[in-house]
Design a protein around this motif. Structure first.
Motif, PDB file in Angstrom:
ATOM      1  N   MET A   1       0.846  -1.175   0.000  1.00  0.00           N
ATOM      2  CA  MET A   1       0.000   0.000   0.000  1.00  0.00           C
ATOM      3  C   MET A   1       0.891   1.237   0.000  1.00  0.00           C
ATOM      4  O   MET A   1       1.937   1.249   0.637  1.00  0.00           O
ATOM      5  CB  MET A   1      -0.858  -0.051   1.244  1.00  0.00           C
ATOM      6  N   ILE A   2       0.471   2.249  -0.648  1.00  0.00           N
ATOM      7  CA  ILE A   2       1.247   3.485  -0.750  1.00  0.00           C
ATOM      8  C   ILE A   2       0.952   4.378   0.459  1.00  0.00           C
ATOM      9  O   ILE A   2      -0.209   4.593   0.811  1.00  0.00           O
ATOM     10  CB  ILE A   2       0.910   4.232  -2.058  1.00  0.00           C
ATOM     11  N   ASP A   3       1.991   4.911   1.061  1.00  0.00           N
ATOM     12  CA  ASP A   3       1.841   5.836   2.182  1.00  0.00           C
ATOM     13  C   ASP A   3       1.724   7.267   1.693  1.00  0.00           C
ATOM     14  O   ASP A   3       0.902   8.036   2.178  1.00  0.00           O
ATOM     15  CB  ASP A   3       3.048   5.721   3.126  1.00  0.00           C
ATOM     16  N   HIS A   4       2.560   7.647   0.729  1.00  0.00           N
ATOM     17  CA  HIS A   4       2.479   8.974   0.132  1.00  0.00           C
ATOM     18  C   HIS A   4       3.189   8.950  -1.224  1.00  0.00           C
ATOM     19  O   HIS A   4       3.946   8.031  -1.518  1.00  0.00           O
ATOM     20  CB  HIS A   4       3.076  10.048   1.043  1.00  0.00           C
ATOM     21  N   THR A   5       2.898   9.945  -2.025  1.00  0.00           N
ATOM     22  CA  THR A   5       3.498  10.064  -3.345  1.00  0.00           C
ATOM     23  C   THR A   5       3.559  11.534  -3.704  1.00  0.00           C
ATOM     24  O   THR A   5       3.082  12.385  -2.959  1.00  0.00           O
ATOM     25  CB  THR A   5       2.709   9.245  -4.394  1.00  0.00           C
ATOM     26  N   GLY A   6       4.111  11.834  -4.845  1.00  0.00           N
ATOM     27  CA  GLY A   6       4.173  13.229  -5.267  1.00  0.00           C
ATOM     28  C   GLY A   6       4.677  13.358  -6.684  1.00  0.00           C
ATOM     29  O   GLY A   6       5.061  12.370  -7.316  1.00  0.00           O
ATOM     30  N   ILE A   7       4.675  14.590  -7.146  1.00  0.00           N
ATOM     31  CA  ILE A   7       5.121  14.884  -8.500  1.00  0.00           C
ATOM     32  C   ILE A   7       5.961  16.157  -8.489  1.00  0.00           C
ATOM     33  O   ILE A   7       5.793  17.012  -7.630  1.00  0.00           O
ATOM     34  CB  ILE A   7       3.941  15.052  -9.482  1.00  0.00           C
ATOM     35  N   GLY A   8       6.837  16.260  -9.441  1.00  0.00           N
ATOM     36  CA  GLY A   8       7.571  17.499  -9.644  1.00  0.00           C
ATOM     37  C   GLY A   8       6.748  18.465 -10.464  1.00  0.00           C
ATOM     38  O   GLY A   8       6.001  18.056 -11.358  1.00  0.00           O
ATOM     39  N   VAL A   9       6.852  19.737 -10.150  1.00  0.00           N
ATOM     40  CA  VAL A   9       6.154  20.785 -10.894  1.00  0.00           C
ATOM     41  C   VAL A   9       7.152  21.873 -11.257  1.00  0.00           C
ATOM     42  O   VAL A   9       8.170  22.042 -10.590  1.00  0.00           O
ATOM     43  CB  VAL A   9       4.966  21.369 -10.096  1.00  0.00           C
ATOM     44  N   SER A  10       6.858  22.600 -12.325  1.00  0.00           N
ATOM     45  CA  SER A  10       7.789  23.632 -12.773  1.00  0.00           C
ATOM     46  C   SER A  10       7.698  24.907 -11.943  1.00  0.00           C
ATOM     47  O   SER A  10       8.672  25.640 -11.821  1.00  0.00           O
ATOM     48  CB  SER A  10       7.559  23.951 -14.252  1.00  0.00           C
ATOM     49  N   ASP A  11       6.529  25.184 -11.362  1.00  0.00           N
ATOM     50  CA  ASP A  11       6.301  26.410 -10.602  1.00  0.00           C
ATOM     51  C   ASP A  11       5.420  26.053  -9.404  1.00  0.00           C
ATOM     52  O   ASP A  11       4.210  25.864  -9.567  1.00  0.00           O
ATOM     53  CB  ASP A  11       5.638  27.442 -11.504  1.00  0.00           C
ATOM     54  N   VAL A  12       6.004  25.945  -8.235  1.00  0.00           N
ATOM     55  CA  VAL A  12       5.268  25.502  -7.051  1.00  0.00           C
ATOM     56  C   VAL A  12       4.114  26.448  -6.726  1.00  0.00           C
ATOM     57  O   VAL A  12       3.004  26.007  -6.432  1.00  0.00           O
ATOM     58  CB  VAL A  12       6.201  25.315  -5.834  1.00  0.00           C
ATOM     59  N   ALA A  13       4.332  27.750  -6.791  1.00  0.00           N
ATOM     60  CA  ALA A  13       3.264  28.703  -6.454  1.00  0.00           C
ATOM     61  C   ALA A  13       2.078  28.564  -7.406  1.00  0.00           C
ATOM     62  O   ALA A  13       0.927  28.538  -6.968  1.00  0.00           O
ATOM     63  CB  ALA A  13       3.808  30.131  -6.474  1.00  0.00           C
ATOM     64  N   ARG A  14       2.350  28.454  -8.700  1.00  0.00           N
ATOM     65  CA  ARG A  14       1.268  28.302  -9.686  1.00  0.00           C
ATOM     66  C   ARG A  14       0.533  26.990  -9.457  1.00  0.00           C
ATOM     67  O   ARG A  14      -0.699  26.951  -9.446  1.00  0.00           O
ATOM     68  CB  ARG A  14       1.845  28.353 -11.106  1.00  0.00           C
ATOM     69  N   SER A  15       1.282  25.922  -9.258  1.00  0.00           N
ATOM     70  CA  SER A  15       0.655  24.624  -9.038  1.00  0.00           C
ATOM     71  C   SER A  15      -0.094  24.579  -7.713  1.00  0.00           C
ATOM     72  O   SER A  15      -1.140  23.933  -7.607  1.00  0.00           O
ATOM     73  CB  SER A  15       1.706  23.516  -9.104  1.00  0.00           C
ATOM     74  N   ALA A  16       0.420  25.260  -6.685  1.00  0.00           N
ATOM     75  CA  ALA A  16      -0.251  25.289  -5.391  1.00  0.00           C
ATOM     76  C   ALA A  16      -1.646  25.905  -5.514  1.00  0.00           C
ATOM     77  O   ALA A  16      -2.593  25.417  -4.887  1.00  0.00           O
ATOM     78  CB  ALA A  16       0.580  26.040  -4.370  1.00  0.00           C
ATOM     79  N   ALA A  17      -1.788  26.949  -6.312  1.00  0.00           N
ATOM     80  CA  ALA A  17      -3.109  27.557  -6.503  1.00  0.00           C
ATOM     81  C   ALA A  17      -4.082  26.537  -7.096  1.00  0.00           C
ATOM     82  O   ALA A  17      -5.241  26.448  -6.675  1.00  0.00           O
ATOM     83  CB  ALA A  17      -3.001  28.791  -7.391  1.00  0.00           C
ATOM     84  N   PHE A  18      -3.601  25.752  -8.055  1.00  0.00           N
ATOM     85  CA  PHE A  18      -4.425  24.707  -8.669  1.00  0.00           C
ATOM     86  C   PHE A  18      -4.768  23.621  -7.647  1.00  0.00           C
ATOM     87  O   PHE A  18      -5.929  23.271  -7.457  1.00  0.00           O
ATOM     88  CB  PHE A  18      -3.689  24.099  -9.874  1.00  0.00           C
ATOM     89  N   ASP A  41      11.516  23.714  -1.521  1.00  0.00           N
ATOM     90  CA  ASP A  41      10.307  24.248  -2.148  1.00  0.00           C
ATOM     91  C   ASP A  41       9.288  23.175  -2.510  1.00  0.00           C
ATOM     92  O   ASP A  41       9.179  22.760  -3.659  1.00  0.00           O
ATOM     93  CB  ASP A  41      10.685  25.067  -3.388  1.00  0.00           C
ATOM     94  N   GLY A  42       8.547  22.701  -1.520  1.00  0.00           N
ATOM     95  CA  GLY A  42       7.524  21.696  -1.749  1.00  0.00           C
ATOM     96  C   GLY A  42       6.355  21.866  -0.800  1.00  0.00           C
ATOM     97  O   GLY A  42       6.481  22.477   0.259  1.00  0.00           O
ATOM     98  N   ILE A  43       5.215  21.306  -1.200  1.00  0.00           N
ATOM     99  CA  ILE A  43       4.002  21.350  -0.387  1.00  0.00           C
ATOM    100  C   ILE A  43       3.433  19.942  -0.330  1.00  0.00           C
ATOM    101  O   ILE A  43       3.294  19.278  -1.365  1.00  0.00           O
ATOM    102  CB  ILE A  43       2.958  22.314  -0.988  1.00  0.00           C
ATOM    103  N   GLY A  44       3.109  19.502   0.886  1.00  0.00           N
ATOM    104  CA  GLY A  44       2.472  18.208   1.083  1.00  0.00           C
ATOM    105  C   GLY A  44       1.007  18.404   1.444  1.00  0.00           C
ATOM    106  O   GLY A  44       0.686  19.156   2.352  1.00  0.00           O
ATOM    107  N   TYR A  45       0.122  17.723   0.709  1.00  0.00           N
ATOM    108  CA  TYR A  45      -1.323  17.816   0.935  1.00  0.00           C
ATOM    109  C   TYR A  45      -1.825  16.557   1.636  1.00  0.00           C
ATOM    110  O   TYR A  45      -1.341  15.451   1.380  1.00  0.00           O
ATOM    111  CB  TYR A  45      -2.068  17.958  -0.396  1.00  0.00           C
ATOM    112  N   GLY A  46      -2.798  16.737   2.520  1.00  0.00           N
ATOM    113  CA  GLY A  46      -3.401  15.610   3.202  1.00  0.00           C
ATOM    114  C   GLY A  46      -4.467  16.089   4.163  1.00  0.00           C
ATOM    115  O   GLY A  46      -4.900  17.238   4.103  1.00  0.00           O
ATOM    116  N   ARG A  47      -4.831  15.223   5.074  1.00  0.00           N
ATOM    117  CA  ARG A  47      -5.757  15.599   6.145  1.00  0.00           C
ATOM    118  C   ARG A  47      -4.963  15.775   7.438  1.00  0.00           C
ATOM    119  O   ARG A  47      -4.845  16.871   7.947  1.00  0.00           O
ATOM    120  CB  ARG A  47      -6.863  14.554   6.271  1.00  0.00           C
ATOM    121  N   ASP A  48      -4.412  14.679   7.927  1.00  0.00           N
ATOM    122  CA  ASP A  48      -3.619  14.732   9.158  1.00  0.00           C
ATOM    123  C   ASP A  48      -2.118  14.793   8.884  1.00  0.00           C
ATOM    124  O   ASP A  48      -1.360  15.271   9.710  1.00  0.00           O
ATOM    125  CB  ASP A  48      -3.910  13.500  10.018  1.00  0.00           C
ATOM    126  N   PHE A  49      -1.689  14.280   7.761  1.00  0.00           N
ATOM    127  CA  PHE A  49      -0.282  14.264   7.355  1.00  0.00           C
ATOM    128  C   PHE A  49      -0.249  14.270   5.831  1.00  0.00           C
ATOM    129  O   PHE A  49      -1.246  13.940   5.174  1.00  0.00           O
ATOM    130  CB  PHE A  49       0.450  13.040   7.930  1.00  0.00           C
TER     131      PHE A  49
END
Length: 129
Positions: A1-18, A41-49
């Motif tokens: 089972m996957i605990d977390h994952t992510g992707i690289g983005v070219s512009d964190v601020a622009r992608s964060a708005a999305f 320069d990264g952002i992690g999304y979740g509920r508790d973690f």
């Protein structure tokens, strides 16, 4: 089972708005944000973690696919509307996907391309009848 994952983005601020809008419609929020002065320069999304990361230190532009679980058809609809309003490109409107095209019965989903062209999906798997 996957605990977390992510992707690289070219512009964190622009992608964060999305992702703030799109994932917010699914009940996810910014769980952690790495400081930009460290080069991370990264952002992690979740509920508790954090379960899904966007960052600038992994390769971007590789056109990845990530599907997020929704709790209802309405939540899939809200995800699609929020993602498109936040600059995403429709890549499949909300609706049931057909068994004849390989989807299981009751697969209600929507697809949106993020600012880097990644295919982001919200899916609600309806209970079997």
């Amino acid at each position: 089972m996957i605990d977390h994952t992510g992707i690289g983005v070219s512009d964190v601020a622009r992608s964060a708005a999305f992702y703030d809008a799109a994932l917010g419609a699914l009940g996810l929020r910014r769980a952690i944000q790495l400081p930009t002065d460290t080069g991370a320069d990264g952002i992690g999304y979740g509920r508790d973690f954090p379960i899904f990361w966007i960052d600038r230190f992994h390769p971007h532009g590789v056109k990845q696919h990530t599907a997020f679980a929704a709790t209802s058809r309405a939540q899939v609809d809200a995800f699609h509307a929020a993602a498109v309003a936040a600059g995403g490109t429709d890549n499949g409107p909300p609706g049931l996907r057909g068994v004849e095209t390989g989807y299981p019965a009751g697969y209600y989903a929507a697809f949106v391309l993020d600012p880097d062209g990644n295919n982001i999906e919200a899916v609600f798997r309806e209970p079997s009848r």
